[in-house]
Motif scaffolding. Structure first.
Motif, short mmCIF file in Angstrom:
data_model
loop_
_atom_site.label_atom_id
_atom_site.label_comp_id
_atom_site.label_asym_id
_atom_site.label_seq_id
_atom_site.Cartn_x
_atom_site.Cartn_y
_atom_site.Cartn_z
N LYS A 106 7.96 0.82 10.77
CA LYS A 106 7.50 -0.18 9.81
C LYS A 106 6.51 -1.14 10.44
O LYS A 106 5.63 -1.69 9.77
CB LYS A 106 8.70 -0.95 9.25
CG LYS A 106 8.39 -1.72 7.98
CD LYS A 106 9.65 -2.23 7.32
CE LYS A 106 9.32 -2.92 6.00
NZ LYS A 106 10.54 -3.44 5.33
N ILE A 109 2.81 -0.56 10.01
CA ILE A 109 2.18 -0.83 8.71
C ILE A 109 1.56 -2.22 8.79
O ILE A 109 2.26 -3.21 8.95
CB ILE A 109 3.20 -0.76 7.57
CG1 ILE A 109 3.83 0.64 7.49
CG2 ILE A 109 2.52 -1.11 6.24
CD1 ILE A 109 4.95 0.75 6.48
N ASP A 111 -0.68 -5.22 7.17
CA ASP A 111 -1.23 -5.81 5.94
C ASP A 111 -2.48 -6.62 6.31
O ASP A 111 -2.40 -7.58 7.09
CB ASP A 111 -0.20 -6.73 5.28
CG ASP A 111 1.04 -5.97 4.83
OD1 ASP A 111 0.89 -4.80 4.43
OD2 ASP A 111 2.15 -6.53 4.90
N SER A 130 -11.62 2.65 2.59
CA SER A 130 -10.47 3.15 1.85
C SER A 130 -10.77 4.38 1.01
O SER A 130 -9.87 5.06 0.54
CB SER A 130 -9.93 2.06 0.93
OG SER A 130 -10.90 1.73 -0.05
N LYS A 148 -6.65 -3.34 -4.17
CA LYS A 148 -5.74 -2.81 -3.16
C LYS A 148 -6.09 -1.37 -2.82
O LYS A 148 -6.52 -0.61 -3.67
CB LYS A 148 -4.29 -2.87 -3.68
CG LYS A 148 -3.82 -4.27 -4.05
CD LYS A 148 -2.40 -4.24 -4.60
CE LYS A 148 -1.97 -5.64 -5.03
NZ LYS A 148 -0.59 -5.64 -5.59
N VAL A 150 -5.11 1.85 0.54
CA VAL A 150 -4.39 2.21 1.76
C VAL A 150 -5.31 3.05 2.64
O VAL A 150 -6.02 3.93 2.15
CB VAL A 150 -3.10 2.99 1.44
CG1 VAL A 150 -2.41 3.44 2.72
CG2 VAL A 150 -2.16 2.14 0.61
N LYS A 152 -5.47 4.98 6.69
CA LYS A 152 -4.68 5.39 7.84
C LYS A 152 -5.60 5.78 8.99
O LYS A 152 -6.61 6.44 8.79
CB LYS A 152 -3.77 6.56 7.47
CG LYS A 152 -2.69 6.19 6.46
CD LYS A 152 -1.73 7.34 6.20
CE LYS A 152 -0.64 6.93 5.22
NZ LYS A 152 0.33 8.02 4.97
N THR A 157 -0.86 2.52 9.41
CA THR A 157 -1.18 2.46 7.98
C THR A 157 -1.64 1.05 7.65
O THR A 157 -0.94 0.07 7.94
CB THR A 157 0.05 2.81 7.12
OG1 THR A 157 0.48 4.14 7.43
CG2 THR A 157 -0.28 2.73 5.64
N ASN A 159 -2.57 -1.56 4.77
CA ASN A 159 -2.58 -1.97 3.36
C ASN A 159 -3.69 -2.99 3.19
O ASN A 159 -3.58 -4.13 3.65
CB ASN A 159 -1.23 -2.58 2.97
CG ASN A 159 -0.11 -1.57 3.00
OD1 ASN A 159 -0.31 -0.40 2.66
ND2 ASN A 159 1.08 -1.98 3.41
N ILE A 161 -6.29 -5.41 1.17
CA ILE A 161 -6.51 -6.21 -0.03
C ILE A 161 -7.92 -6.77 0.04
O ILE A 161 -8.29 -7.45 1.01
CB ILE A 161 -5.49 -7.37 -0.14
CG1 ILE A 161 -4.05 -6.84 -0.13
CG2 ILE A 161 -5.76 -8.18 -1.40
CD1 ILE A 161 -3.70 -6.01 -1.33
#
Length: 839
Positions: A106, A109, A111, A130, A148, A150, A152, A157, A159, A161
């Motif tokens: 986790k 990931i 943000d 993206s 938004k 995602v 990789k 990963t 995320n 915005i």
């Protein structure tokens, strides 16, 4: 989940610490670091504070502080049994080990948010990174809400915005406030500050505010190729060192530098980037003294949680930031804080003889100037990009030639939309006709045949043929936006808009309304003044959106074939005149406020990329097609059902008997006059077609929708409309294109190639009964009346909802619906009777 959500006795593994400043330092010193196990020992009787066990020690935290610590818990693992199973097969049996593995995954990931000035290429970078296809425009206010996606790379990963474009984090506009609140409330792991490398001094102002917040930042020096093309030089590493922020060169529209940028984001996130360090911008001894005093006062307040640095709040209080002042009013000792702030502001303003917010802004620009003096060398020769922009502006924004050129571009847009779009439109009509013929040929059930050929193909097909025209319209709008010409249009219109109490910036949402009124209304968020926003929202529906275009093309092609482009241009121009006129009225009666100053950037002209233009066109085409399969299909089916039922078999029987008698009559004539058989056969076909037409008309007139139309007809009869047009206008409330599909169904268009198209039906339609029996339903006067009514009346439901949401009150949406519908009736009445007199 957050640490505050753990229940007593539950355990979790720490994934992230979102707080900043002193809080982050204190919490890590207490052992709250990534990968550590933490257990809830007990809660206070009132639920706050909470006691945790970590590394063998019991530690007390406030709930607000625990909310800033992200964990993974046993409960989360149990909610994903397949996760447990996967880890069991990997040989991970111990619960704590499983939690640590899950926490490690986790923690990968990240943000991130994209923040930057308008025209810095922020959304282009978002698209390139993206693979998304968001709208890219070369003027302020394109990104009007967070997007938004995602992404990789290297096992991480992201995320992403994409926040609205903003020049600063001061609460002067919706964008600035939204971006600031998002950063504070959501506490992203890394902020990517997109900077226009060719305009560093202005763009870095926002960067200095991010520095004050003490958040993790990576700067993307976008459009770096333009900086090099100018012959300018920038020592990126030195600038990175001075600002404590890594600076990465990117060229978003070519996809260059994206991978390196995200690699650097990982380095910053994992705290392994050598350039990352927190610096304090030196605002001068007097300001720094005031900041220090306020910081102590802020930290002493128990309600303060350091999501961003206390230094940032202190500076905002010195800047008289209304939002921070209001936010701190809920603190227990807010009176003392505000008294201290007022005292320090008074000292500063007395010492500098200038407003405190100006003192701080000047210091920020001074810091930027100093940093650039050390790292940036401008080419002394004239910059070719500036020269090109100035040369083009000398023509396009000329005080005499600017307006004629703008009007020419608008005329050209309509010419291409109507004339060039006519050819693919005819091809699509043939395709729809072919599909309808196949349906009629291979489906034997009369009801199912009628449902598919008339309800679905006739309704949706009647609208989808206008797709080429819509695409061409959006091509021109995209070109104006992407090249930077749209900003010049706002500049040109500024003086005119000032006469109605607005400024040129309001004209951009209006021009956007030619595409769709909904995003245009949302784009009013870029206007700082609430009265300006409301006033612009109430006038945007006069801008003819693309949904009205199919109606215009249908009526103009049928009744004004000799001057189609001029008529179309006149309709759009009439909408602009109405918008200006009612803006003037509303400004004097409803929104009496001082004019806002016109401050809008004129970005350099740029050649739009082929991919960007195609993406924009495809996005609009996709939205149009979605509407075909959504609201228009549903509306078409409803209209067909209401027009098909009740079956009224006695009407079928009556006309079937007449058809049989007609066939017998012509058969007898042919038998008695064998030499004239071909003539009698043609007459029989014409007579039977007329009977079938009358049967269909009578059945629709007696159907449910016919009964509804009869109720509406007395209101619209003075405008030159029959009940079928009334039903079409009523259904057009859902979406204006539905009016065309409704009329296709009501006028029994079968999409045949023998003249059965809707335009021919409208031209040939006659009243079957009443005082006007035998007269044409549609004339040039009634067509002109309908064009005006469609331009002005009730905007679609989506616009209604958008106005209600953006205005914050339903009354403004209701007012919009009421005044536009009443005005539409009055104007259509005048146009119909004047046209009857003239024509």
């Amino acid at each position: 989940m957050n640490l505050s959500e753990l229940q007593q006795g539950e355990k979790g593994i720490i994934v992230k610490i979102r707080g900043r400043g002193v809080f982050h330092k204190r919490i890590t010193e207490m052992g709250f670091v990534r990968g550590q196990e933490v257990e809830v020992v007990r809660r206070a009787p009132l639920g706050d504070p909470l006691e945790y066990n970590i590394m063998g020690y019991n530690v007390s935290l406030r709930r607000s502080e625990a909310q800033l610590i992200e964990i993974v818990s046993t409960a989360e693992m149990e909610a994903s049994p397949e996760k447990w199973e996967m880890e069991y097969h990997k040989g991970i049996v111990d619960e704590s080990e499983r939690l640590k593995v899950s926490a490690e995954e986790k923690s990968k990931i990240i943000d991130i948010v994209f923040v930057g000035n308008p025209n810095s290429g922020k959304t282009s970078l978002f698209n390139a990174a993206s693979g998304a296809h968001e709208k890219v425009g070369n003027y302020s206010g394109v990104t009007i809400e967070a997007k938004k996606a995602v992404f990789k790379q290297d096992g991480y990963t992201f995320n992403i915005i994409d926040l609205p474009g903003t020049y600063s984090l001061s609460p002067y506009s919706f964008e600035e406030l939204y971006v600031r609140e998002y950063i504070i409330d959501k506490a992203p792991d890394v902020i990517v500050n997109i900077v226009d490398a060719s305009n560093l001094e202005r763009n870095l102002y926002l960067t200095t505010q991010l520095i004050d917040m003490d958040v993790k930042v990576v700067v993307a020096l976008n459009m770096f190729d333009e900086l090099k093309a100018k012959g300018d030089e920038l020592e990126r590493e030195m600038l990175s060192t001075l600002l404590g922020i890594p600076m990465m060169a990117t060229i978003a529209n070519k996809g260059i530098g994206i991978k390196n940028l995200f690699s650097k984001i990982v380095d910053v996130y994992e705290d392994r980037n050598p350039f990352t360090r927190h610096i304090h911008i030196n605002y001068g001894p007097q300001v720094e003294q005031a900041v220090s005093v306020l910081q102590k006062q802020i930290r002493s307040n128990k309600s303060f949680v350091e999501k961003v640095a206390s230094r940032y709040y202190a500076l905002k209080l010195l800047e008289k930031d209304s939002i921070v002042e209001k936010e701190t009013e809920s603190w227990p000792e807010h009176n003392d804080l505000h008294e201290v702030a007022k005292k320090e502001i008074t000292k500063l303003e007395h010492f500098y003889n200038s407003p405190s917010e100006t003192i701080i802004a000047d210091a920020r620009y001074g810091f930027i100037a100093g940093a650039l003096k050390e790292t940036f060398k401008r080419n002394k020769k004239t910059n070719r990009f500036e020269t090109r922009t100035e040369k083009i502006d000398s023509v396009l924004t000329h005080k005499f030639w600017g307006f004629p050129i703008f009007l020419f571009f608008i005329w050209l847009m309509f010419f291409c939309t109507f004339q060039i779009g006519q050819y693919p439109m005819e091809w699509m009509e043939m395709g729809v006709s072919f599909i309808a013929e196949l349906t009629q040929k291979y489906i034997s059930s009369p009801v199912l045949n009628a449902f598919i050929s008339e309800g679905i193909i006739g309704g949706v097909g009647g609208v989808i043929v206008f797709l080429p025209n819509i695409v061409i319209l959006f091509l021109f709008i995209s070109l104006m936006e992407d090249t930077g010409y749209m900003a010049r249009v706002a500049f040109l219109m500024d003086k005119l808009m000032h006469h109605i109490g607005l400024h040129g910036k309001s004209f951009i949402p209006m021009i956007m309304g030619f595409g769709c009124n909904v995003p245009a209304i949302m784009a009013t968020r870029t206007l700082e003044n609430r009265s300006d926003r409301l006033l612009t929202m109430l006038t945007i529906p006069f801008m003819s959106c693309s949904a009205r275009l199919p109606v215009y093309i249908l009526l103009i092609g049928a009744f004004f074939p000799n001057h189609p482009v001029s008529i179309l241009f006149s309709i759009y121009l009439f909408g602009i005149v109405l918008a200006i006129g009612f803006a003037l009225i509303f400004k004097k009666r409803l929104f009496r406020s001082n004019n806002a100053p016109f401050v809008m950037e004129l970005p350099p002209y740029r050649v739009p990329t082929f991919i960007s233009v195609v993406q924009n066109m495809w996005m609009k085409a996709k939205q149009y097609l979605k509407k075909m399969g959504g609201i228009i299909l549903i509306a078409s089916v409803i209209i067909w059902v209401l027009g098909y039922f009740p079956l009224n078999k006695h009407i079928d029987e009556k006309y079937d008997q007449q058809i049989v008698a007609t066939e017998a009559h012509f058969a007898a004539l042919a038998q008695n006059n064998p030499d004239s058989t071909a003539v009698f056969e043609a007459q029989k076909t014409e007579a039977i077609d007329l009977l079938n037409h009358r049967k269909g008309g009578e059945k629709i007139e007696s159907s449910f929708i016919g009964q509804l139309g009869k109720v509406i007809e007395p209101v619209i009869r003075p405008l030159g409309f029959d009940w079928k047009v009334g039903v079409g206008l009523f259904s057009g409330v859902a979406a204006k294109e539905v009016l065309v599909s409704t009329m296709s169904i009501l006028y029994q268009v079968e999409n045949e190639e023998d003249g059965g198209q809707l335009a021919d039906k409208l031209k040939s339609e006659t009243y079957l009964s009443g005082p006007k029996a035998g007269q044409k339903v549609f004339t040039q006067a009634s067509a002109a009346s309908l064009l005006v009514f469609v331009l002005v009346y009730f905007p679609c439901v989506a616009v209604f909802a958008a106005v209600a949401r953006e205005a914050g009150r339903w009354k403004w949406a209701m007012f919009l619906v009421t005044y536009t519908t009443v005005l539409a009736w009055i104007l259509s009445f005048a146009v119909y009777h004047i046209a009857n007199w003239v024509l």
